[in-house]
Design an enzyme around this catalytic site. Structure first.
Site, PDB file in Angstrom:
ATOM      1  N   GLN A  38     -43.774   5.785  44.378  1.00 23.01           N
ATOM      2  CA  GLN A  38     -43.264   4.263  44.188  1.00 23.01           C
ATOM      3  C   GLN A  38     -42.291   4.071  45.706  1.00 23.01           C
ATOM      4  O   GLN A  38     -43.274   3.199  46.066  1.00 23.01           O
ATOM      5  CB  GLN A  38     -42.309   4.707  43.622  1.00 23.01           C
ATOM      6  CG  GLN A  38     -43.125   4.565  41.475  1.00 23.01           C
ATOM      7  CD  GLN A  38     -43.945   3.287  41.485  1.00 23.01           C
ATOM      8  OE1 GLN A  38     -44.966   3.038  40.924  1.00 23.01           O
ATOM      9  NE2 GLN A  38     -42.736   2.205  41.315  1.00 23.01           N
ATOM     10  N   GLY A  52     -52.580  28.508  33.809  1.00 19.16           N
ATOM     11  CA  GLY A  52     -51.272  29.529  33.424  1.00 19.16           C
ATOM     12  C   GLY A  52     -50.648  29.162  32.424  1.00 19.16           C
ATOM     13  O   GLY A  52     -49.843  30.015  31.674  1.00 19.16           O
ATOM     14  N   GLU A 101     -47.586  35.171  37.991  1.00 22.22           N
ATOM     15  CA  GLU A 101     -48.372  34.351  38.120  1.00 22.22           C
ATOM     16  C   GLU A 101     -47.562  32.701  38.045  1.00 22.22           C
ATOM     17  O   GLU A 101     -47.544  31.483  38.746  1.00 22.22           O
ATOM     18  CB  GLU A 101     -49.605  34.141  37.664  1.00 22.22           C
ATOM     19  CG  GLU A 101     -50.795  32.689  37.831  1.00 22.22           C
ATOM     20  CD  GLU A 101     -51.804  32.487  36.686  1.00 22.22           C
ATOM     21  OE1 GLU A 101     -52.494  31.608  36.824  1.00 22.22           O
ATOM     22  OE2 GLU A 101     -52.033  33.128  35.918  1.00 22.22           O
TER      23      GLU A 101
END
Length: 391
Positions: free
Chosen positions: A345, A372, A251
């Protein structure tokens, strides 16, 4: 701007078969996702039929055994990374999180479950007919899995489950949950995994509203005297902790690549904007400060992607170390955070309005940094592994 195409062309880990996967998934995303993603973001979930369409396109089953309806012969983890890249193109992290929720809910069953359980669950999930979710985190704690409190007690010919789970991706739509429960004493040695059907008496769920990943439904789950048959146990009783940890490694690797995919999406939008937006009589891209900013973002993305690919190669060879997965996740989420900030930005005020991918990606940075395993937990995990023998 197709940064990952150029990356694949120069990388030893990718070949023409990965390009074929990219083209196939790209066509699917452009046809079945892009026209509808904004509406799904407003709806707060994906339509169930998208899972079936993705299955028909070969997306859900990529990398899974043919015996259960997947496609694995001739494919490797880099095909999965390529697929993840294309699913990131709409700039909505909830798409991959929810559509591919089986990528964290199904592996424990395939790795530890009985043959009967595999054949009962995997084919309909990989066909997009059923949705499976992973339920580990609890209201009382997240990353400290060894202290989970949801309990499953054996009573006669079944288990009775009581407890709650929190922040469960696809929790509102899932038909099945892969649930971590306590069947034994305290600590990691008393944890088991079991499959719990969402329609069992005593199972309830509540939708959670979030900062980002809006098209991915997230829920709190509640189990009140839920009876579960022993054949739903995934692996041996009290033997679930290692399965959970092994699942976390994959994961975290997937999340790291997903972060870089989203970083590339944000960067591409910033470059497109800089090429068309004019300030002081010339396009933004002709200002040295902007060119330096964009080049520095490419530097960060390519450096982190190189680590992703290296660990992916180690993962497929069984050589990956938990510390590496943990540190890579931190590296990737921090890189994404900086790229999203600097892309905003470049876009200026446009990045603060709904409608840009950068705006959405910026909102979704935090779920990657926390989900996670938070940065602090990840670095502590890595430190304990790297320096446990240091005196």
């Amino acid at each position: 701007m197709r940064m990952f195409e150029d990356w694949r062309a120069r990388s030893p880990f990718y070949d023409d078969s990965h390009e074929a996967v990219a083209q196939s998934v790209r066509r699917f995303v452009e046809r079945e996702v892009v026209p509808f993603i904004d509406q799904w973001e407003q709806d707060g979930e994906l339509p169930r039929e998208l899972h079936q369409k993705a299955a028909a396109a070969g997306i859900l089953g990529l990398g899974y055994p043919e015996a259960y309806g997947g496609t694995s012969e001739g494919f490797d983890i880099f095909h999965n990374l390529t697929q993840s890249e294309e699913l990131a193109a709409p700039g909505a992290g909830g798409l991959g999180a929810s559509l591919m929720t089986h990528s964290i809910g199904l592996p424990p069953i395939l790795a530890l479950g009985s043959e009967e359980l595999k054949r009962r669950v995997a084919p309909p999930v990989l066909a997009g007919e059923k949705i499976i979710a992973l339920a580990i985190t609890e209201p009382s704690g997240g990353s400290d899995v060894a202290q989970l409190k949801t309990r499953a007690e054996r009573r006669g010919n079944h288990y009775v489950v009581n407890g709650a789970k929190m922040f469960i991706t696809s929790g509102m739509r899932a038909d099945w949950f892969t649930v971590a429960v306590r069947t034994g004493g305290p600590g990691m040695g008393g944890i088991s995994l079991m499959l719990i059907e969402a329609d069992r008496p005593g199972v309830s769920r509540t939708r959670l509203e979030k900062m980002g990943w809006h098209c991915s439904d997230t829920a709190a789950l509640y189990f009140a005297d839920v009876e579960v048959p022993p054949e739903n146990l995934i692996g041996p009783e009290n033997g679930g902790f290692l399965g959970i940890m092994r699942n976390f490694n994959a994961e975290r690797l997937g999340m790291a690549h997903g972060c870089m995919a989203m970083a590339r999406v944000a960067l591409a939008e910033a470059v497109d904007w800089a090429q068309t937006r004019e300030t002081f009589g010339k396009p933004l891209i002709q200002h040295q400060a902007i060119r330096i900013k964009l080049a520095d973002l490419v530097r960060q993305v390519e450096a982190t992607q190189a680590w992703v690919d290296l660990l992916a190669d180690q993962h497929r060879k069984g050589m990956g170390q938990p510390a590496s997965y943990a540190m890579l996740k931190v590296q990737a989420t921090r890189s994404l955070e900086n790229v999203a900030r600097e892309a905003a930005q470049v876009l200026g005020g446009a990045s603060y309005l709904r409608g840009s991918k950068v705006e959405r990606i910026y909102r979704e940075v935090r779920v990657n940094a926390i989900g996670g395993g938070s940065e602090e937990i990840m670095l502590d995990l890595a430190g304990r592994q790297l320096f446990s023998s240091t005196r």
